[in-house]
Scaffold this motif. Sequence first.
Motif, short mmCIF file in Angstrom:
data_model
loop_
_atom_site.label_atom_id
_atom_site.label_comp_id
_atom_site.label_asym_id
_atom_site.label_seq_id
_atom_site.Cartn_x
_atom_site.Cartn_y
_atom_site.Cartn_z
N PRO A 272 4.96 7.41 5.45
CA PRO A 272 5.40 8.81 5.43
C PRO A 272 6.64 9.04 4.55
O PRO A 272 6.74 10.07 3.87
CB PRO A 272 5.72 9.09 6.91
N TYR A 273 7.56 8.09 4.55
CA TYR A 273 8.78 8.22 3.76
C TYR A 273 8.49 8.00 2.28
O TYR A 273 9.10 8.64 1.41
CB TYR A 273 9.84 7.24 4.27
N LEU A 274 7.56 7.09 1.98
CA LEU A 274 7.16 6.88 0.59
C LEU A 274 6.46 8.13 0.05
O LEU A 274 6.68 8.52 -1.10
CB LEU A 274 6.24 5.67 0.49
N GLU A 275 5.64 8.74 0.89
CA GLU A 275 4.94 9.96 0.47
C GLU A 275 5.93 11.10 0.23
O GLU A 275 5.77 11.89 -0.72
CB GLU A 275 3.90 10.36 1.51
N ASP A 276 6.96 11.20 1.07
CA ASP A 276 7.98 12.23 0.85
C ASP A 276 8.70 12.00 -0.47
O ASP A 276 8.97 12.96 -1.22
CB ASP A 276 9.00 12.21 1.99
N LEU A 277 9.01 10.75 -0.77
CA LEU A 277 9.68 10.42 -2.03
C LEU A 277 8.78 10.74 -3.21
O LEU A 277 9.25 11.28 -4.24
CB LEU A 277 10.08 8.94 -2.04
N TYR A 278 7.50 10.45 -3.07
CA TYR A 278 6.56 10.77 -4.14
C TYR A 278 6.46 12.28 -4.35
O TYR A 278 6.48 12.77 -5.49
CB TYR A 278 5.18 10.19 -3.83
N GLU A 279 6.34 13.05 -3.25
CA GLU A 279 6.21 14.50 -3.37
C GLU A 279 7.44 15.13 -4.00
O GLU A 279 7.35 16.16 -4.68
CB GLU A 279 5.94 15.12 -2.00
N ALA A 280 8.60 14.51 -3.78
CA ALA A 280 9.83 15.05 -4.34
C ALA A 280 9.98 14.75 -5.83
O ALA A 280 10.72 15.45 -6.53
CB ALA A 280 11.04 14.48 -3.60
N THR A 281 9.26 13.74 -6.31
CA THR A 281 9.46 13.29 -7.70
C THR A 281 8.19 13.23 -8.53
O THR A 281 8.25 13.35 -9.75
CB THR A 281 10.09 11.89 -7.71
N HIS A 282 7.05 12.97 -7.88
CA HIS A 282 5.77 12.73 -8.57
C HIS A 282 5.87 11.60 -9.59
O HIS A 282 5.24 11.62 -10.64
CB HIS A 282 5.26 14.02 -9.24
#
Length: 258
Positions: A94-104
């Motif tokens: 979940p935290y990796l996905e949040d980081l991805y969504e914030a940066t792509h």
Amino acid sequence: MTADALPLQTVRSAPDRLLAVLAAFDHAHPALCLTDISRRAGLTLTTTHRLVGALTEWGALERDADGLYHVGLRLWEIAALAPRGLALRQVALPYLEDLYEATHENVQLAVRDGGEVVYVEWLSGRSAVGVHIRVGARWPLHATGVGLALLAHSGQPFQEAYCAGPLTAFTPYTIADPARLRRELAEVRRSGVAVSSRQITEDALSVAAPVHGRDGGVTAAVSIVVPHATAQAAVLVPAVRLAARGISRALGWRPEAR
């Protein structure tokens, strides 16, 4: 990183022979015929046939319609029990996905295995910089952001031994000088983040932060990889730190209680 072929019958004990058969498979050789397994494991064809048969019966190997062998699902089931494998990935995702969504951009989670970093999760940005990473890939600790974060928080004797050993250079920017590496590790400990610029490929920069386990020790590292030409490391640091801190808390880390 197995050799293409081991000297015939250099592996003596039964457990070593079984492991040699399994080690014949890697990312470059995911499917092998019996002869190739024999050659890469350094075993006679007769011995290989017997061991492969036992491993296939148990489910560690599977044989396809063309007669080629692959790693079996039974090994995946066992590997999923590793605390630094699937269990860590499930907590961190979940935290990796949040980081991805914030940066792509490319987001990675890795652990240390000896002198190498092993990637246990990777989220790839659609238009992000290309990286030579996949789940299960290994790179030397000194040449990656996650590796620097992990090395900086390993024991001092291990750090000294690593710095004194050969430091492979992949580009002109790879940290291959022991004194420079020691300075870099000290900076990682001071700042809480690692920045690796153009070390594996000359077009990429990564920012990494350590992930703490319940006991406070560093058990993994999370990073983001971006194009070097447009990278703004200082802008990325808060997001990477936030992801690492979130994973750490999910693993039971409570810094305020220490």
